[in-house]
Design a protein around this motif. Structure first.
Motif, short mmCIF file in Angstrom:
data_model
loop_
_atom_site.label_atom_id
_atom_site.label_comp_id
_atom_site.label_asym_id
_atom_site.label_seq_id
_atom_site.Cartn_x
_atom_site.Cartn_y
_atom_site.Cartn_z
N PRO A 182 43.65 34.95 39.80
CA PRO A 182 45.10 35.10 39.97
C PRO A 182 45.55 36.57 40.11
O PRO A 182 46.74 36.85 40.00
CB PRO A 182 45.64 34.49 38.68
CG PRO A 182 44.62 34.89 37.65
CD PRO A 182 43.28 34.87 38.38
N HIS A 183 44.59 37.46 40.34
CA HIS A 183 44.90 38.90 40.26
C HIS A 183 45.85 39.37 41.35
O HIS A 183 46.72 40.21 41.11
CB HIS A 183 43.60 39.71 40.28
CG HIS A 183 42.68 39.33 39.17
ND1 HIS A 183 42.87 39.76 37.87
CD2 HIS A 183 41.58 38.53 39.14
CE1 HIS A 183 41.91 39.26 37.11
NE2 HIS A 183 41.12 38.51 37.85
N LEU A 195 47.54 35.12 33.92
CA LEU A 195 46.17 35.62 33.76
C LEU A 195 45.36 34.70 32.84
O LEU A 195 44.21 34.35 33.14
CB LEU A 195 46.18 37.04 33.19
CG LEU A 195 46.59 38.14 34.17
CD1 LEU A 195 46.85 39.45 33.43
CD2 LEU A 195 45.54 38.35 35.25
N ALA A 196 45.96 34.28 31.73
CA ALA A 196 45.25 33.47 30.75
C ALA A 196 44.85 32.10 31.30
O ALA A 196 43.84 31.53 30.87
CB ALA A 196 46.10 33.31 29.49
N HIS A 197 45.61 31.59 32.25
CA HIS A 197 45.25 30.25 32.77
C HIS A 197 43.96 30.33 33.60
O HIS A 197 43.35 29.29 33.86
CB HIS A 197 46.41 29.62 33.55
CG HIS A 197 46.32 29.70 35.04
ND1 HIS A 197 46.64 30.83 35.75
CD2 HIS A 197 45.93 28.78 35.96
CE1 HIS A 197 46.47 30.61 37.04
NE2 HIS A 197 46.04 29.38 37.21
N LEU A 234 37.89 33.41 35.65
CA LEU A 234 38.53 34.32 36.60
C LEU A 234 39.12 35.57 35.97
O LEU A 234 39.37 36.56 36.68
CB LEU A 234 39.64 33.57 37.36
CG LEU A 234 39.21 32.28 38.06
CD1 LEU A 234 40.41 31.52 38.60
CD2 LEU A 234 38.21 32.58 39.17
N THR A 235 39.40 35.53 34.68
CA THR A 235 39.98 36.69 34.00
C THR A 235 39.35 36.83 32.61
O THR A 235 38.67 35.92 32.13
CB THR A 235 41.52 36.57 33.81
OG1 THR A 235 41.79 35.68 32.71
CG2 THR A 235 42.21 36.06 35.06
N LEU A 267 52.91 30.02 25.18
CA LEU A 267 53.06 29.82 26.62
C LEU A 267 51.70 29.81 27.31
O LEU A 267 51.44 28.95 28.18
CB LEU A 267 53.95 30.92 27.23
CG LEU A 267 54.06 30.93 28.76
CD1 LEU A 267 54.50 29.57 29.31
CD2 LEU A 267 55.01 32.04 29.22
N ASP A 268 50.81 30.72 26.94
CA ASP A 268 49.46 30.73 27.51
C ASP A 268 48.80 29.36 27.35
O ASP A 268 48.25 28.80 28.29
CB ASP A 268 48.55 31.74 26.79
CG ASP A 268 48.99 33.19 26.90
OD1 ASP A 268 49.86 33.50 27.73
OD2 ASP A 268 48.44 34.01 26.14
#
Length: 199
Positions: A64-65, A85-87, A92-93, A101-102
């Motif tokens: 998602p960057h 980012l956390a998803h 990927l991260t 929320l994350d």
């Protein structure tokens, strides 16, 4: 903070695929349901749900960057950026899901895709969909094969509520935009008639 209208304009700029757009709307609706349940800021949480896959179509190798870079440029809150980012963790991260929320975004992402797929194969769509029907399809790995079952399980674990309750919450969230998703009985009947006319 950018408004939902700003976010929709950005989504339409980056995402052409109607199926992906509907996925992003569905995740937004489910995340908003949880924001109301938790007494959180629904607008902020909704932005994270709506934009979590912003770059998936145009830049899948940088997801998602690339999307996050644009969100930063446009002044989206750090809470939204962190959740996006956390998803993508851990594949990927390197940003683990830590905030409510994350965790909610992770928990709603894959499951909303499965719920949507379940709606499409039922005569009444989302109107009478129950968690047990979704759980049955979850076990059938050939159904909606693109849905990552491990991520669904991880999401349930992250938010710490029973799976049937979480499935019901996602259904209830998605029901609020059933007309947009076109998953009501009349939408599906119209789609079947159109297919028959097309031969």
């Amino acid at each position: 903070m950018p408004s939902r209208q700003d976010a929709l304009a950005l989504l339409h700029e980056w995402v052409d695929n109607e199926g992906l757009r509907k996925h992003m709307y569905a995740v937004e609706a489910a995340v908003r349901f949880y924001a109301r349940k938790y007494g959180a800021d629904e607008e902020t949480w909704g932005l994270a749900g709506l934009l979590h896959d912003l770059d998936w179509e145009k830049h899948p190798d940088e997801h998602p960057h690339r999307g996050v870079a644009r969100l930063r440029e446009d002044g989206y809150p750090e809470e939204v950026i962190r959740a996006v980012l956390a998803h993508g963790y851990p594949d990927l991260t390197d940003v683990p899901p830590e905030t409510d929320l994350d965790k909610v975004l992770c928990a709603c992402d894959e499951l909303s895709g499965l719920v949507y797929a379940c709606c499409l194969v039922r005569p009444n769509g989302i109107d009478d969909l129950k968690p047990k029907s979704v759980a049955k399809k979850l076990k059938d790995k050939s159904f909606a094969a693109g849905v990552h079952r491990g991520e669904v399980a991880r999401g349930v674990e992250l938010i710490g509520i029973p799976r049937p309750e979480h499935i019901q919450n996602v259904i209830d969230g998605m029901r609020t935009i059933a007309d947009v998703l076109e998953v009501r009985a009349e939408d599906l009947a119209a789609r079947r008639r159109a297919r028959m006319r097309a031969g």
